[in-house]
Design a protein around this motif. Structure first.
Motif, PDB file in Angstrom:
ATOM      1  N   ARG A  26     -63.511  34.261 -26.146  1.00  0.00           N
ATOM      2  CA  ARG A  26     -64.293  33.829 -25.009  1.00  0.00           C
ATOM      3  C   ARG A  26     -63.560  33.667 -23.802  1.00  0.00           C
ATOM      4  N   TYR A  34     -70.307  27.071 -23.876  1.00  0.00           N
ATOM      5  CA  TYR A  34     -70.751  27.094 -25.500  1.00  0.00           C
ATOM      6  C   TYR A  34     -72.128  26.750 -25.325  1.00  0.00           C
ATOM      7  N   LEU A  48     -70.559  26.242 -32.544  1.00  0.00           N
ATOM      8  CA  LEU A  48     -69.473  27.292 -32.073  1.00  0.00           C
ATOM      9  C   LEU A  48     -68.024  26.646 -31.587  1.00  0.00           C
ATOM     10  N   TYR A  66     -70.341  33.644 -33.469  1.00  0.00           N
ATOM     11  CA  TYR A  66     -69.229  33.292 -32.327  1.00  0.00           C
ATOM     12  C   TYR A  66     -68.869  34.866 -31.761  1.00  0.00           C
TER      13      TYR A  66
END
Length: 899
Positions: A26, A34, A48, A66
């Motif tokens: 991420r 998110y 997630l 994800y």
């Protein structure tokens, strides 16, 4: 402003490292919220965030969502998820288990003391009790894994006022003195098939059965031993009105068996987990021990007091949980202990003769008393793979034989050698029971065969080696005595001629014995090499093929030829996920479909190098069925998204909806009618003379459960439909003309022979392939069923000339049958080597190519002319077998590569 993410406590565990790397993904794309990731991945922001929280192991679907949302490497992360699941599974398998607190018993049989957590069979228990109260003698039949032992022990026994429970063992008559004389006491004999598999004395078997028939008795018998029971006239007569059949559980019974034990233990089962388990187990009679084991392993990985779908996926699902547990235990052993484990499990099975392999109870005295054996027994017992007491050891359930590939490979390799070993073990027992009397020792050919096998096996125990050594010494002493006697007699001229005759006869016998031993050795090596070839082919196709050819050259048997054929099949990755369906158009174009929602077109003119021609997309769920119109210009497809779609020139031309999941679709032979079977039990027909504008002509409601398969007879007059309601129905002009129904008739696929006289049904239970004579569709008659498959048959297909029937099974094999005379069918070949169940089978229109798909992303192609396929085998071989490779796999035969 989003709330900052909670820092992770780096404790070195694999689960936390997994979460750390997810968070790094991420951050690498700029750290979006998110909420934004949820929009990209199709899951909520909370779901997630929990995936990267490091507290719970996320499901595979959430993990991949994800990763996709972060533009990560999906394939790499899928491999990593499975690796972590295996690590968590191995850790859990090594932990001790409290049997009294667990809501499920795993592979173990439910006992009388487990009645408080035995649910789902209440109606069946009532019916069985009523039959026992009416009849003096009752026989409970059911396939292995159907729950008959649990039904008897946890269901029936607590409701009987007085009973005695026993299992036969090798000497069932030893039980009789312990039977009470009270005529009201019920004698309960579970695992009655042991009187056929373990008891070798036919007279003792007959006397034991006579004892039971003279008392109030209940016996539990595996259904594949029904024929054995019928071969005993007195027992066959008693079975006329006293049979009780245990079949698959209904969906409601499964729901109770899954959820109520958890409630008793103050736990809950996630609704999506319960639905998944019911869908997997519904209609399958032999799945209950696997279901119980998967539930037990999922309970051990519960989240708080909840049993979750993630935990279930982590243990490998119903089919994989048991194999994962067994592999985890096996992997925890060192090399020497693994060898002991192999020898132990081989001892704990009886090789079947026209029946499945079964479990065998042994005495601890049969094993060596050393540290390695103790470690193996302790770990297998702790993992509930083996149960033992002071005088016996056995595997917990025969499901272990069916579902643990390594165990099946151990039993399939060198079966002749294993039979030699089993006879040797029995002879050793007799020798010790007779205080090591010399007369009980081996001599001659039996000793030569045993000694030859012992030289290439490490499986002998100390007591068995002592028996072989004593036999060898005794034979040597006898030879010395014989030579001394011959020397004395040499002075007697009158008997010289007689001695010459004896000598010639002895020489002839020795030569014949040596030749027999050599032939048996070559046969044993070839059988073992054939099994090794099929296993090796998965990782190294060229090596596997050459080993199969070497085995066939050494001993040209059915098994070695099957090994060559199994390794000749071309394996192609056809889809991204499971391949559910395959069919050919009239011009020979292959079409496949699967779980990845796509339909793919193939040119298989060169079956070794199929070429993909195109991909059709449009379905929003897995595609379950395909059918071409007779002219090959229009394709119909159906799937879980509830639609039937029509395609022409690789474009969608019509879509029909409103049916729920659609698992079956077919065109009539004249191409004017399209038929589809629904998950609701409906069968709908459309007029498709103009395929771009289909017109609904009928909705037929006769089935009471999902329709799995539909098929037209070649003349188009008769439609056959098969359903989960255990029936096959035949229709003409929209009206039902006959129903073939049976509580044991599980219907998975249908196919008419090209002449229209025979209907083949892919089924389960004790009759996996059934054939009906439908020359007069209104008066069908059943031919003898085809046996050989060890699990459900999910697909059947006739060759275009009608002489061959192909059947694909959950036992991972495809079998070919000569059906020229449907009343006397013979098996042609068994194609094995797959690691997962067969999904669908199809012959090309010219009958030259056979295709079968798996419940994985692959399909396999083979020359359907089996003789030509074997003759051309060397043309498919890659780099030739080196001398070092040859000696590693075939150490006892000079270097003679087959190609």
């Amino acid at each position: 402003m989003p709330r900052p993410e909670r820092p992770l406590e780096l404790d070195g565990t694999a689960l936390v490292e997994f979460a750390v790397d997810l968070r790094r993904l991420r951050q690498d794309i700029g750290g979006p919220s998110y909420r934004e990731l949820g929009k990209r991945g199709g899951y909520s922001a909370t779901t997630l965030a929990e995936a990267a929280g490091g507290r719970r192991f996320p499901s595979l679907e959430v993990t991949l969502a994800y990763v996709r949302a972060c533009d990560g490497d999906v394939e790499l992360w899928e491999q990593r998820w499975h690796s972590l699941a295996a690590e968590l599974n191995a850790t859990a398998a090594a932990e001790p288990e409290d049997h009294d607190q667990a809501p499920y018993v795993g592979l173990s049989v439910y006992r009388a003391e487990d009645a408080f957590r035995f649910f789902g069979r209440e109606r069946l228990v009532d019916d069985l009790l009523a039959l026992v109260q009416r009849q003096k003698f009752v026989a409970v039949f059911g396939p292995s894994g159907s729950g008959k032992s649990s039904l008897i022990r946890a269901g029936l026994l607590p409701r009987l006022p007085a009973h005695v429970l026993r299992t036969p063992g090798e000497h069932p008559m030893r039980l009789v003195p312990g039977f009470p004389s009270d005529p009201e006491t019920v004698i309960v004999v579970d695992q009655f098939e042991e009187v056929f598999t373990l008891c070798q004395d036919a007279d003792e078997r007959a006397r034991f059965i006579a004892e039971l028939l003279g008392r109030r008795a209940v016996i539990g018998v595996r259904s594949d031993f029904y024929t054995h029971c019928c071969m005993i006239p007195e027992l066959a007569g008693a079975l006329q009105d006293s049979q009780f059949t245990v079949g698959p559980m209904t969906a409601e019974e499964l729901r109770r068996a899954i959820t109520l034990p958890a409630m008793k233990a103050n736990c809950t089962v996630e609704s999506n987990l319960a639905a998944t388990l019911i869908a997997h187990a519904h209609g399958q009679a032999g799945v209950l021990p696997l279901l119980s084991h998967a539930l037990l392993e999922t309970w051990r990985r519960r989240s708080g007091n909840r049993l979750t779908l993630t935990g279930f996926q982590a243990v490998g699902g119903i089919d994989g949980a048991l194999a994962k547990t067994a592999e985890a235990v096996y992997g925890s052993l060192d090399a020497r202990q693994q060898g002991r484990a192999r020898d132990l499990f081989r001892r704990l099975a009886v090789l079947g003769e026209n029946t499945e392999d079964t479990k065998r109870r042994i005495s601890p005295a049969e094993l060596d008393d050393d540290q390695d054996t103790a470690v193996v027994l302790d770990r297998c017992t702790a993992a509930r793979l083996v149960v033992r007491d002071t005088d016996s050891i056995e595997i917990t359930h025969e499901a272990l034989i069916r579902t643990w590939p390594r165990f099946r490979e151990w039993l399939s390799s060198d079966r002749d050698g294993q039979r030699v070993h089993r006879e040797l073990t029995h002879a050793t027992d007799v020798w010790e029971q007779l205080d090591r009397d010399r007369s009980a020792l081996y001599r001659g050919a039996r000793l030569a065969i045993a000694r030859e096998w012992a030289t290439r096996s490490q499986a002998l125990t100390a007591r068995e080696r002592a028996f072989v050594e004593a036999s060898t010494d005794a034979e040597a002493e006898e030879h010395v005595v014989a030579r001394r006697r011959a020397k004395r007699l040499s002075y007697l001229v009158g008997v010289l001629a007689a001695l010459l005759v004896v000598s010639a006869a002895t020489t002839f016998y020795a030569v014949r014995t040596r030749n027999d031993i050599t032939s048996q050795r070559n046969s044993a090596i070839a059988q073992n090499l054939a099994s090794e070839a099929v296993v090796e082919h998965r990782a190294n196709p060229s090596l596997g093929l050459q080993l199969g050819l070497a085995a066939h050259n050494l001993a040209a048997t059915r098994k070695t030829r099957d090994a060559v054929l199994s390794t000749l099949a071309t394996v192609v990755t056809a889809h991204d996920e499971e391949v559910y369906a395959a069919t050919f158009s009239s011009d020979g174009k292959l079409t496949t479909a699967g779980r990845d929602r796509s339909i793919r077109l193939w040119n298989v003119g060169d079956r070794r190098k199929p070429v993909r021609l195109g991909t059709l997309t449009g379905h929003t769920g897995p595609v379950r069925a395909l059918s071409y119109r007779a002219d090959g210009k229009v394709l119909a497809s159906s799937g879980d998204d509830g639609t039937v779609r029509l395609w022409a020139d690789q474009k969608e031309i019509a879509a029909l909806s409103g049916m729920g999941s659609v698992r079956a679709v077919t065109f009539s032979p004249d191409g004017q009618t399209l038929v589809a079977g629904s998950g609701t039990g409906e069968v709908r027909t459309w007029n498709v003379s103009d395929p771009r504008n289909p017109v609904l002509t009928a909705t037929v409601r006769g089935h009471t459960d999902a329709v799995r398969t539909v098929a037209f007879s070649p003349d188009g007059r008769t439609l056959a439909t098969g359903s989960d309601d255990h029936s096959v129905r035949l229709w003409q002009d929209g009206a039902e003309i006959v129903s073939l129904s049976d509580t044991r008739l599980d219907v998975y696929d249908l196919a008419f022979s090209p002449d229209g006289h025979t209907l083949a049904v892919g089924s389960g239970n004790d009759k996996p392939v059934r054939l009906w004579n439908v020359s007069d569709p209104r008066k069908p008659s059943e031919h003898p069923s085809l046996t050989g498959h060890e699990d459900v048959v999910g697909s059947v297909a006739f060759s275009p000339d009608g002489r061959t029937l192909a059947s694909g099974s959950d036992d991972r094999t495809v079998r070919l049958w000569n059906v020229t005379d449907p009343g006397h069918v013979t098996e042609i070949a068994t194609l094995s080597g797959a690691a997962i169940a067969v999904a669908d089978i199809a012959f090309s229109p010219d009958g030259r190519t056979l295709v079968w798909t798996m419940f994985d992303p692959t399909m396999r192609l083979l020359n359907a002319d089996l003789g030509a396929a074997v003759a051309e085998a060397c043309d498919s071989v890659g780099p030739r077998l080196t001398e070092d490779e040859w000696r590693r796999h075939v150490p006892d035969v000079p270097y003679t590569p087959p190609c």
